[in-house]
Design an enzyme around this catalytic site. Structure first.
Site, PDB file in Angstrom:
ATOM      1  N   CYS A   2      10.195 -28.578  27.009  1.00  0.00           N
ATOM      2  CA  CYS A   2       9.064 -28.259  27.871  1.00  0.00           C
ATOM      3  C   CYS A   2       9.548 -27.375  29.020  1.00  0.00           C
ATOM      4  CB  CYS A   2       8.377 -29.482  28.475  1.00  0.00           C
ATOM      5  SG  CYS A   2       7.723 -30.616  27.280  1.00  0.00           S
ATOM      6  N   ARG A  27      11.515 -23.240  25.382  1.00  0.00           N
ATOM      7  CA  ARG A  27      11.713 -24.676  25.589  1.00  0.00           C
ATOM      8  C   ARG A  27      10.650 -25.520  24.881  1.00  0.00           C
ATOM      9  NH1 ARG A  27      15.122 -25.420  29.896  1.00  0.00           N
ATOM     10  NH2 ARG A  27      14.385 -27.540  30.180  1.00  0.00           N
ATOM     11  N   TRP A  74       6.723 -29.116  24.508  1.00  0.00           N
ATOM     12  CA  TRP A  74       7.325 -29.549  23.240  1.00  0.00           C
ATOM     13  C   TRP A  74       6.980 -31.028  23.136  1.00  0.00           C
ATOM     14  CZ3 TRP A  74      10.761 -33.023  21.108  1.00  0.00           C
ATOM     15  CH2 TRP A  74      11.222 -32.716  19.823  1.00  0.00           C
ATOM     16  N   ASN A 100       8.581 -32.439  32.454  1.00  0.00           N
ATOM     17  CA  ASN A 100       9.547 -32.249  31.355  1.00  0.00           C
ATOM     18  C   ASN A 100      10.434 -33.482  31.342  1.00  0.00           C
ATOM     19  OD1 ASN A 100      11.582 -31.344  29.619  1.00  0.00           O
ATOM     20  ND2 ASN A 100      12.615 -30.214  31.245  1.00  0.00           N
ATOM     21  N   GLY A 101      10.566 -34.124  30.164  1.00  0.00           N
ATOM     22  CA  GLY A 101      11.409 -35.321  30.086  1.00  0.00           C
ATOM     23  C   GLY A 101      10.651 -36.439  29.399  1.00  0.00           C
ATOM     24  N   GLU A 482      27.061 -24.339   9.536  1.00  0.00           N
ATOM     25  CA  GLU A 482      26.403 -23.471  10.502  1.00  0.00           C
ATOM     26  C   GLU A 482      25.505 -22.452   9.796  1.00  0.00           C
ATOM     27  OE1 GLU A 482      25.709 -23.558  13.438  1.00  0.00           O
ATOM     28  OE2 GLU A 482      25.330 -21.521  14.126  1.00  0.00           O
ATOM     29  N   LYS A 486      21.529 -22.203  10.416  1.00  0.00           N
ATOM     30  CA  LYS A 486      20.853 -20.972  10.868  1.00  0.00           C
ATOM     31  C   LYS A 486      19.697 -20.646   9.938  1.00  0.00           C
ATOM     32  CE  LYS A 486      21.864 -20.650  14.126  1.00  0.00           C
ATOM     33  NZ  LYS A 486      22.872 -21.314  14.891  1.00  0.00           N
ATOM     34  N   GLU A 489      16.697 -23.326  10.177  1.00  0.00           N
ATOM     35  CA  GLU A 489      15.940 -23.443  11.427  1.00  0.00           C
ATOM     36  C   GLU A 489      15.043 -22.248  11.696  1.00  0.00           C
ATOM     37  OE1 GLU A 489      18.120 -23.552  15.137  1.00  0.00           O
ATOM     38  OE2 GLU A 489      19.744 -22.402  14.271  1.00  0.00           O
ATOM     39  N   HIS A 505      30.244 -34.967  -6.975  1.00  0.00           N
ATOM     40  CA  HIS A 505      29.893 -36.358  -6.642  1.00  0.00           C
ATOM     41  C   HIS A 505      28.390 -36.532  -6.439  1.00  0.00           C
ATOM     42  CE1 HIS A 505      34.109 -37.284  -6.431  1.00  0.00           C
ATOM     43  NE2 HIS A 505      34.275 -36.194  -5.713  1.00  0.00           N
ATOM     44  N   LYS A 604      14.782 -24.702  22.812  1.00  0.00           N
ATOM     45  CA  LYS A 604      16.137 -24.226  23.062  1.00  0.00           C
ATOM     46  C   LYS A 604      17.038 -25.287  23.661  1.00  0.00           C
ATOM     47  CE  LYS A 604      19.241 -20.908  23.365  1.00  0.00           C
ATOM     48  NZ  LYS A 604      19.895 -20.556  22.097  1.00  0.00           N
TER      49      LYS A 604
HETATM   50  C1  F6R Z   1      20.918 -24.196  16.541  1.00  0.00           C
HETATM   51  C2  F6R Z   1      20.912 -24.653  17.911  1.00  0.00           C
HETATM   52  C3  F6R Z   1      20.995 -26.107  18.171  1.00  0.00           C
HETATM   53  C4  F6R Z   1      21.880 -26.365  19.381  1.00  0.00           C
HETATM   54  C5  F6R Z   1      21.861 -27.854  19.750  1.00  0.00           C
HETATM   55  C6  F6R Z   1      22.807 -28.161  20.891  1.00  0.00           C
HETATM   56  O1  F6R Z   1      20.860 -22.814  16.475  1.00  0.00           O
HETATM   57  O2  F6R Z   1      20.826 -23.875  18.822  1.00  0.00           O
HETATM   58  O3  F6R Z   1      21.445 -26.796  17.065  1.00  0.00           O
HETATM   59  O4  F6R Z   1      23.183 -25.946  19.085  1.00  0.00           O
HETATM   60  O5  F6R Z   1      20.569 -28.217  20.108  1.00  0.00           O
HETATM   61  O6  F6R Z   1      22.450 -27.448  22.021  1.00  0.00           O
HETATM   62  P1  F6R Z   1      23.444 -27.212  23.217  1.00  0.00           P
HETATM   63  O7  F6R Z   1      24.562 -26.361  22.714  1.00  0.00           O
HETATM   64  O8  F6R Z   1      22.634 -26.548  24.271  1.00  0.00           O
HETATM   65  O9  F6R Z   1      23.947 -28.560  23.640  1.00  0.00           O
END
Ligand code: F6R
Length: 609
Positions: A2, A27, A74, A100-101, A482, A486, A489, A505, A604
């Site tokens: 948020c 956010r 969010w 937010n929270g 990773e 990517k 998401e 397995h 984010k």
């Molecule tokens: C994926 C992504 C998330 C963050 C995760 C941790 O692209 O951005 O998986 O890596 O939410 O976030 P931080 O690094 O801000 O603790």
């Protein structure tokens, strides 16, 4: 999660609030809303489901109002509906709140307030705040400000709150406990926001509220009240140059693509910032005063989430190989549920782009309480993780707007490798040859230019597939995780990173001609076994894409599409491979027409557990 934004000043407020919310949309973007007090003293609320753009369409931005608050949501408590969109108000419509929270004791508070006659209109946890304030003011006779400072002790959980009361149209209150909140100092106007990019256009002077602090924000001043000492305190605002704050796409269609191509610059910045010593050592400026006795350390415990976890996981292999430590890596959200029995001489390393990830923060607090030292890597030196760690390294990646982490992942990989060299120097006095790192930005730059079209063509061939398996072994496996993260998401295509040795397995049952396998097959200690695993996939008619060495004819003959890594020092492979995985995910998502910078359901920074 948020985003919240507040304005009070001598200008019409809505254009500021809407533009601020647009910059905070990363956010969360389930719904958006504003509250403002107009010239006649009315408290007006407008809210919509969806993005700030939808809100803009129903707002008259020129309305005469000089104080307002806004929110982009969010959803946590309560579905994605207009009713649940913020701001929320009390029964009489005097007080508006954005949040937010998570307010953890909201159920008890709600029951209590309902018994006292309050009528709730949403399913959110947030709505208890305006009703609680109304109750404290109207039923208990508290003055607004006193009621607001009072709620610190009444609310459990985490919150960044902005509060406005139409009976006091000259002041905004901003409260922080465990959710980020920043005030910006202007000229005859002041601002509040969840994050700094929302403020960079208007000011370069800021104060990051600390836990249990409240800002009283008027047109001409910002005062900070600290609930620990129960009085207003003196603070020193910080100056951050605008060019470090403002994020523009610079002609790229998405922030993510811009951020992928910015990676050489980020690495160059990191290398330039090292304090190099002609004798062959170097210092990482941010930890120059770090007094961890590396000789006594037994164990390194790396904790992070998502992409940052993958950076930590990748690092585990080389750290264990080159440092005399037992290195463990764990997801922060899993640490909660473990009874950690760890040696006293353990150093915790937390990694977090935002520095505000709730699970990372709670782990950090838990282990600090037990007396362990914490060294963090964060991209925001003002963040909670940075402030609460014993030592932190600023990732220096610049603001990352795309929800999918790219350049911050690169910065994490680079700094973690440098940190390993730094510890080696401290332990063994081994000279460090930084030349490899100095060349890295140029290799990345050239590689990005040379490879992008091929990756696009391969993405075009496969973008309509519904499932992808990313296979790798050993140290390359975290990169498979990773790559899969990517892809899923931002494209919403199912993708899994699987250790290739595990295929037999169980997961091999997934293979069919519609399920492409993306293998990471460098000529390292994993090579022969990876070739066998890809043969097995081919026998099941799965299409195969591989990231491998150029001139590897065996691999080229085996796979459908080879994305070649140049024949250079293997040191560069993970970095070059990373940009391929990022570009592939980006192009697939773009071809599918996804909202790349703001994928659905994501935010984010994950500020709730
Ligand atoms: C994926 C992504 C998330 C963050 C995760 C941790 O692209 O951005 O998986 O890596 O939410 O976030 P931080 O690094 O801000 O603790």
């Amino acid at each position: 999660m948020c985003g919240i934004f507040g304005y009070i000043g001598d200008k019409i407020c809505l254009p500021y609030i809407v533009s601020g919310l647009e910059k905070l949309e990363y956010r969360g973007y389930d719904s958006a809303g504003v509250a403002y007090i107009d010239n006649e003293g009315n408290l007006e609320i407008r809210k919509v489901v969806g993005k700030v753009q939808n809100l803009k369409e129903i707002l008259d931005l020129s309305v005469n109002s000089f104080i307002g608050i806004g929110h982009t949501r969010w959803a946590t408590h309560g579905g994605i509906t207009q009713q649940n969109a913020h701001p929320h108000v009390d029964c009489q419509g005097n007080i508006a709140v954005v949040h937010n929270g998570i307010i953890e004791n909201y159920k008890e508070l709600k029951d209590y307030l309902i018994k006292r006659g309050h009528i709730f209109r949403s399913q959110t946890d947030t709505e208890v705040v305006p009703h609680l304030l109304e109750d404290l003011i109207d039923n208990e006779g508290l003055e607004l400000e006193y009621a607001i400072t009072n709620i610190f002790s009444k609310l459990n959980g985490s919150f960044a709150l902005l509060i406005m009361d139409k009976r006091r149209p000259n002041v905004l209150y901003a409260l922080r406990k465990q959710s980020p909140l920043i005030v910006g100092f202007g000229n005859k106007e002041n601002f509040v926001a969840s994050d700094i990019p929302a403020l960079g256009e208007y000011t370069d002077k800021f104060y990051y509220l600390k836990d249990n602090q409240m800002a009283k924000v008027t047109r001409d001043e910002i005062r900070i009240w600290d609930s620990n000492v129960k009085k207003y305190i003196e603070i020193n605002p910080i100056k951050i140059p605008q060019e470090r704050i403002r994020a523009e796409k610079n002609g790229y269609p998405h922030f993510m693509l811009k951020e992928i191509f910015e990676q050489p610059l980020v690495v160059r910045r990191i290398i330039t910032e090292l304090e190099r010593d002609p004798s062959g050592s170097f210092e990482i400026k941010d930890i120059i005063n770090c007094d961890i006795p590396w000789h006594k350390v037994e164990k390194i415990f790396i904790v992070a989430c998502g992409t940052s976890y993958h950076a930590g996981y990748y690092t585990k292999f080389s750290w264990e190989e080159e440092l005399p430590y037992w290195v463990e890596v764990e997801l922060a959200s899993q640490v909660h549920h473990r009874n950690l029995r760890i040696p006293d001489n353990t150093v915790f390393v937390t990694i977090s782009q935002s520095g505000e990830t709730a699970d990372v923060i709670s782990t950090l607090r838990k282990v600090k309480e037990k007396g362990y030292k914490v060294l963090s890597l964060v991209n925001n030196p003002q963040s909670t993780v940075a402030r609460e760690s014993d030592y932190f390294i600023n990732l220096r990646a610049g603001i990352e707007i795309g929800v999918a982490a790219t350049k911050t992942f690169m910065a994490e990989l680079v700094y973690l490798d440098l940190l390993k060299e730094y510890i080696k120097y401290k332990l063994f006095n081994e000279k460090v040859n930084l030349e490899k790192w100095v060349l890295l930005p140029t290799y990345l730059e050239n590689y990005l230019t040379n490879i992008k079209d091929l990756v696009f063509d391969i993405a075009k061939k496969y973008y309509n597939k519904k499932n992808f398996l990313y296979l790798a072994r050993g140290r390359n496996f975290p990169l498979a995780l990773e790559g899969a993260l990517k892809l899923k998401e931002i494209s919403y295509v199912h993708a899994e990173g699987i250790p290739a040795g595990e295929m037999k397995h169980g997961p091999i049952a997934l293979l069919d001609p519609e399920t492409p396998v993306f293998g990471i097959v460098y000529q390292d200690d994993t090579y022969t076994k990876m070739l066998n695993n890809l043969e097995e996939a081919k026998a099941r008619k799965a299409p195969i894409i591989a990231l491998g060495n150029e001139n590897d004819r065996k691999l080229e003959n085996l796979v459908d599409d080879l994305i070649p890594i140049p024949s250079i020092d293997p040191f560069y492979y993970p970095y070059l491979g990373t940009v391929v995985l990022q570009l592939f995910a980006y192009y697939v998502a773009d071809l599918l027409g996804r909202e790349i910078d703001q994928p659905r359901n994501l935010a984010k920074s994950v500020t709730v557990e």
